[in-house]
Motif scaffolding. Structure first.
Motif, short mmCIF file in Angstrom:
data_model
loop_
_atom_site.label_atom_id
_atom_site.label_comp_id
_atom_site.label_asym_id
_atom_site.label_seq_id
_atom_site.Cartn_x
_atom_site.Cartn_y
_atom_site.Cartn_z
N LEU A 148 -4.18 17.48 0.31
CA LEU A 148 -4.34 16.01 0.22
C LEU A 148 -2.86 15.34 0.11
O LEU A 148 -1.87 16.13 -0.44
N VAL A 149 -2.48 14.28 1.00
CA VAL A 149 -1.26 13.79 0.96
C VAL A 149 -0.94 12.74 -0.06
O VAL A 149 -2.04 12.12 -0.44
N GLU A 150 0.11 12.79 -0.83
CA GLU A 150 0.34 11.81 -1.84
C GLU A 150 1.34 10.81 -1.63
O GLU A 150 1.98 10.90 -0.49
N PRO A 151 1.48 9.63 -2.30
CA PRO A 151 2.31 8.78 -1.70
C PRO A 151 3.73 9.11 -1.61
O PRO A 151 4.31 9.99 -2.47
N MET A 185 -6.48 11.16 2.00
CA MET A 185 -6.00 11.50 3.12
C MET A 185 -5.51 13.11 3.13
O MET A 185 -4.80 13.16 2.24
N THR A 186 -6.10 13.61 4.14
CA THR A 186 -5.52 15.11 4.24
C THR A 186 -4.29 15.05 5.27
O THR A 186 -4.16 14.43 6.06
N VAL A 187 -3.71 16.55 5.22
CA VAL A 187 -2.40 16.40 6.20
C VAL A 187 -3.04 16.55 7.54
O VAL A 187 -2.30 15.84 8.30
N MET A 188 -4.25 17.12 7.84
CA MET A 188 -4.76 16.89 9.22
C MET A 188 -5.00 15.53 9.47
O MET A 188 -4.93 15.22 10.67
N LYS A 221 0.42 3.74 6.53
CA LYS A 221 -0.20 3.60 5.30
C LYS A 221 -1.02 4.63 4.97
O LYS A 221 -1.79 5.19 5.60
N LEU A 222 -1.01 5.15 3.42
CA LEU A 222 -1.97 6.36 3.09
C LEU A 222 -3.13 6.00 2.60
O LEU A 222 -3.21 5.02 1.63
N GLU A 223 -4.30 6.09 3.45
CA GLU A 223 -5.44 5.93 3.20
C GLU A 223 -5.95 6.80 2.00
O GLU A 223 -5.30 8.01 1.63
N ARG A 224 -7.02 6.51 1.23
CA ARG A 224 -7.41 7.20 0.21
C ARG A 224 -7.90 8.71 0.60
O ARG A 224 -8.48 8.84 1.71
N ALA A 283 0.72 -1.07 -0.14
CA ALA A 283 -0.05 0.13 0.14
C ALA A 283 0.80 1.25 -0.13
O ALA A 283 1.79 1.23 0.51
N PRO A 284 0.40 2.35 -0.55
CA PRO A 284 1.13 3.48 -0.62
C PRO A 284 1.41 4.13 0.79
O PRO A 284 0.61 4.00 1.65
#
Length: 273
Positions: free
Chosen positions: A259-262, A217-220, A212-215, A196-197
Motif C-alpha cells: 500500500l502507498v502512504e501519503p 492504493m497499491t504500488v501497482m 492524488k492518493l486514492e484509498r 487530498a493526500p
C-alpha cells in the motif's frame, strides 16, 4: 357619494386582504425552518397592519439594536423574529401607541448567522445559515469539493472561550448511508476541506509527477496512474522514500502489492537487461 365611499372602502379591504395573504405566504414558506436568533448585521422588514408609516426595513446595529418609529431603539440581539414581534407589540401597547397591533417581521438577510467554508472547495467564503443546515448542504452551497480536495472534512466550532475540532469522513458517510455524521452546522462554525493526500512517482514511468492518493492504493495501481513503465523500466527493485513518525527519511524496498502512504515517493529503476 355614498357609493363612491363604499367602493373606496371595498378597495381598501381587498388591498388589506392581499397584504395579509402575502405576509402569510412568506411566513408559511419559512414555517418549516427553525428560527435563528437575530444579531448585528441582520436586515429585517417590519410590517404593522393598518399602519403604513410604521412599515420599515431596519438593520440590527453592532450593539444589537434596531430603530423603530415612535419607539426608538429596541434591543433585539439574541431574539428570534417571533420574539421580536412580540416585544414590539408589547411596547406599542404599553406606551398606548396602538391597541392590539399586528406586527410581522421578515428577515431580509441574516448576516449574523454565517458559517465559513475554506480550503479545497469550489467557492470559499462565508455563507448564511437560516434555520437548520447540515454539513452536506453547506458543502453544496460552496460548490462542492474540488478534485484535489480530501474526503475528510474538519469542522471547528466555538464553545465560548474554547474550540472543538471534529473530523468527518464524508465519503464513508455517503457509502455507508449513515447520515448521523451529517451534522447540523451552527453560526460561526468553520468547515475546512484539506488537500487530498498525494504521492510522487518518478524514474522509468510514462508520466512522472505528483498524483492524488486514492484509498488503499497499491504500488501497482500507482504505477498505472503514472502511465505504466517505460520500455526500460522494471518492477524489480522498486523503492519508496517515506518519512517515519519522527520525520526521518527511510528508503524501503517495495512490492507491487504494498500500500502507498501519503507523501510516498516511488522510484522506478531502469532495467539492466
Amino acid at each position: 357619494m355614498k357609493n363612491i365611499m363604499n367602493k373606496g372602502q371595498l378597495l381598501m379591504m381587498v388591498l388589506a386582504m392581499l397584504w395579509i395573504t402575502s405576509i402569510g405566504n412568506a411566513i408559511a414558506a419559512a414555517g418549516d425552518k427553525k428560527e435563528s436568533a437575530l444579531g448585528p448585521g441582520d436586515t429585517l422588514k417590519i410590517f404593522v397592519f393598518g399602519q403604513p408609516d410604521m412599515t420599515t426595513e431596519v438593520k440590527v446595529s453592532e450593539t444589537g439594536n434596531i430603530t423603530f418609529p415612535l419607539l426608538g431603539e429596541i434591543f433585539v440581539d439574541g431574539l428570534t423574529p417571533s420574539e421580536t414581534e412580540r416585544k414590539i407589540v408589547n411596547l406599542l401597547e404599553s406606551k398606548d401607541i396602538l391597541r392590539k397591533p399586528q406586527v410581522n417581521i421578515i428577515t431580509a438577510s441574516l448576516q449574523s448567522q454565517m458559517v465559513s467554508v475554506l480550503g479545497y472547495v469550489r467557492n470559499q467564503g462565508r455563507y448564511p445559515i437560516e434555520g437548520k443546515r447540515r454539513l452536506t448542504e453547506i458543502l453544496a452551497m460552496a460548490g462542492g469539493i474540488v478534485p484535489d480536495g480530501a474526503d475528510q472534512i474538519t469542522l471547528i466550532r466555538s464553545g465560548g472561550s474554547k474550540y472543538s475540532k471534529e473530523v468527518i469522513d464524508v465519503l464513508e458517510m455517503i457509502r455507508s448511508g449513515d447520515l448521523t455524521r451529517d451534522l447540523n452546522i451552527r453560526s460561526d462554525d468553520l468547515v475546512y476541506v484539506e488537500r487530498a493526500p498525494r504521492f510522487y512517482i518518478y524514474g522509468e514511468v510514462q508520466r512522472a509527477g505528483v498524483y492524488k492518493l486514492e484509498r488503499n492504493m497499491t504500488v501497482m495501481q500507482a504505477l498505472s496512474v503514472g502511465g505504466g513503465l517505460t520500455q526500460r523500466g522494471t518492477e524489480r527493485g522498486l523503492r519508496i522514500q517515506r518519512r517515519d513518525t519522527e520525520g526521518n527519511l527511510q528508503i524501503l524496498t517495495a512490492k507491487a502489492s504494498d500500500l502507498v502512504e501519503p507523501d510516498d515517493v516511488i522510484y522506478i529503476k531502469e532495467s539492466l537487461f
